[in-house]
Design a protein around this motif. Structure first.
Motif, short mmCIF file in Angstrom:
data_model
loop_
_atom_site.label_atom_id
_atom_site.label_comp_id
_atom_site.label_asym_id
_atom_site.label_seq_id
_atom_site.Cartn_x
_atom_site.Cartn_y
_atom_site.Cartn_z
N GLU A 79 -5.37 0.38 -2.06
CA GLU A 79 -5.53 1.70 -1.99
C GLU A 79 -4.74 2.55 -3.01
OE1 GLU A 79 -7.44 3.76 0.62
OE2 GLU A 79 -7.91 1.77 1.00
N ALA A 80 -4.69 1.98 -4.37
CA ALA A 80 -3.87 2.42 -5.26
C ALA A 80 -4.29 3.73 -5.84
CB ALA A 80 -4.19 1.38 -6.56
N ARG A 82 0.96 -1.10 0.06
CA ARG A 82 0.07 0.19 0.03
C ARG A 82 0.78 1.17 -0.08
NH1 ARG A 82 -4.43 0.40 4.70
NH2 ARG A 82 -6.18 0.65 3.17
N PRO A 83 0.45 2.34 -0.63
CA PRO A 83 1.16 3.48 -0.54
C PRO A 83 0.94 4.11 1.01
CG PRO A 83 -0.71 4.00 -1.64
CD PRO A 83 -0.73 2.53 -1.51
N ALA A 84 1.96 4.63 1.55
CA ALA A 84 1.67 5.13 2.98
C ALA A 84 1.51 6.63 2.73
CB ALA A 84 2.94 4.77 3.78
N VAL A 85 0.65 7.17 2.38
CA VAL A 85 0.28 8.48 2.13
C VAL A 85 0.43 9.17 3.41
CG1 VAL A 85 -1.27 10.02 1.20
CG2 VAL A 85 -1.04 8.02 -0.06
N GLU A 86 -0.28 8.79 4.28
CA GLU A 86 -0.15 9.70 5.55
C GLU A 86 1.25 10.21 5.99
OE1 GLU A 86 -1.86 6.81 5.14
OE2 GLU A 86 -4.12 6.65 5.46
N GLY A 90 -2.45 7.74 -9.91
CA GLY A 90 -2.01 6.65 -10.75
C GLY A 90 -3.01 5.90 -11.25
N LEU A 91 -3.96 5.55 -10.13
CA LEU A 91 -4.99 4.57 -10.44
C LEU A 91 -5.78 5.12 -11.78
CD1 LEU A 91 -6.49 1.85 -10.19
CD2 LEU A 91 -7.83 2.95 -8.13
N ARG A 92 -6.23 6.25 -11.60
CA ARG A 92 -7.09 7.00 -12.66
C ARG A 92 -6.03 6.88 -13.96
NH1 ARG A 92 -11.34 9.48 -12.46
NH2 ARG A 92 -11.26 10.24 -10.29
#
Length: 344
Positions: A244-245, A173-177, A284-286
């Motif tokens: 969560e892409a 998962r990307p750790a965006v937070e 990136g998903l879009r």
């Protein structure tokens, strides 16, 4: 059921009726449910009356609804004959299949077998998704929370690992937070990334005994890592899931997808309505959904609020947010087209 929940149907000349007889009395009782609870669910969802006596049930209502009920009940009875569980959730799942135009109740018999449970699709879209994972090397599951995108992908990964089809599972998962600046967080690497990857762990523990999960994590057969750790690797003989892409950038998504190696499967899941990237950053998903849509071997399964299989309120919540988003967009278009005019 006795007494019927909708007695007026008996005097309704426009109502149709159909009698079903099930050979095995014990299985028929399991099909009808304790105190006919399963029949009550069928009555409520399909707006029919179901009157059961012994191993027979008479369905009364509109023809299409009766046909859907009969198809669902025959499908559920077939599950019981195979020794499979039929509970409230299975009844609701098969009813969704039976009520959906063009779907097949037998889709509910698509099974994913893991150590702790056997999982079947609960909506036609979930059945399509599972077939896509079997038939394609790269699959995108896109849609709202609660539709089973990640859960089913993890189930497929565990099934393939246990069968020996792949040597390892990689969950990311990307750790965006944290902005993926994990080195600044306290603790060792596992402690740094665990909060961001907990949903993936939860799914794993639902599929396998805890000691087996721990053992395979220790041996490297199962790896759970943030997206930033995928750079520079080639992922072969593996089942790889990116969750969560929607929170990947276009550059990160391209990096991840190009890690695909020999005898590998990738599943990418996300919800484009919940992007947490900085304003102005394209998901990136879009990006991938537009660029890769027509490539053989790449499949896209798109879920909607109708596929939400959590608590019934979750379905209503997702639908309410979708409706509000459509209203706001329509309002914005109207205001843009009817705003104040200025002279040049």
């Amino acid at each position: 059921m006795t007494p019927p929940t909708k007695p007026n149907r008996l005097q309704d000349s426009a109502a149709d009726n159909r009698k079903l007889t099930f050979e095995n009395n014990t299985l028929a009782m399991q099909l009808f449910g304790s105190h006919h609870s399963h029949l009550a669910i069928i009555e409520k969802i399909l707006d029919i009356t179901a009157q059961a006596i012994g191993n027979e049930v008479t369905l009364i209502g509109e023809c299409d609804n009766i046909n859907a009920a009969a198809k669902a009940m025959n499908g559920l009875y077939a599950r019981l004959e195979k020794g499979l569980l039929v509970d409230r959730h299975e009844v609701e799942a098969v009813l969704r299949m039976a009520s959906h135009s063009g779907s097949d109740v037998s889709d509910a018999d698509i099974e994913v077998k893991t150590r702790k449970r056997t999982i079947s699709p609960r909506t036609p879209t979930q059945a399509t998704y599972l077939r896509a994972i079997d038939e394609n090397e790269l699959v995108f599951g896109i849609g709202p929370a609660g539709t089973g995108k990640t859960y089913l992908a993890v189930a497929k990964a565990v099934e393939r690992l246990l069968r020996g089809d792949v040597e390892r599972i990689i969950l990311s998962r990307p750790a965006v937070e944290a902005g993926e600046q994990l080195g600044f967080l306290p603790g060792d690497m596992r402690e740094k990334v665990d909060p961001y990857l907990r949903p993936l762990y939860d799914a794993l523990y639902d599929m396998m005994p805890g000691d087996q999960v721990a053992k395979r994590l220790e041996s490297g057969e199962i790896e759970v890592a943030p997206l930033a750790f995928m750079r520079g690797r080639t992922l072969a003989n593996a089942f790889v899931i990116l969750d969560e892409a929607q929170n990947t950038t276009a550059v990160q998504m391209k990096m991840f997808l190009t890690r695909l190696g020999e005898n590998a499967r990738m599943v990418v899941t996300g919800d484009l309505s919940q992007v947490d990237l900085p304003r102005g950053t394209r998901s990136g998903l879009r990006d991938a959904s537009e660029i890769l849509n027509n490539i053989p071997g790449v499949a896209f399964t798109r879920f909607s609020h109708e596929d939400v299989v959590r608590h019934r309120l979750v379905t209503q919540i997702v639908r309410a947010y979708d409706d509000e988003e459509m209203r706001r967009r329509a309002s914005a278009r109207y205001e843009k087209g009817n705003g104040p005019k200025t002279d040049e």
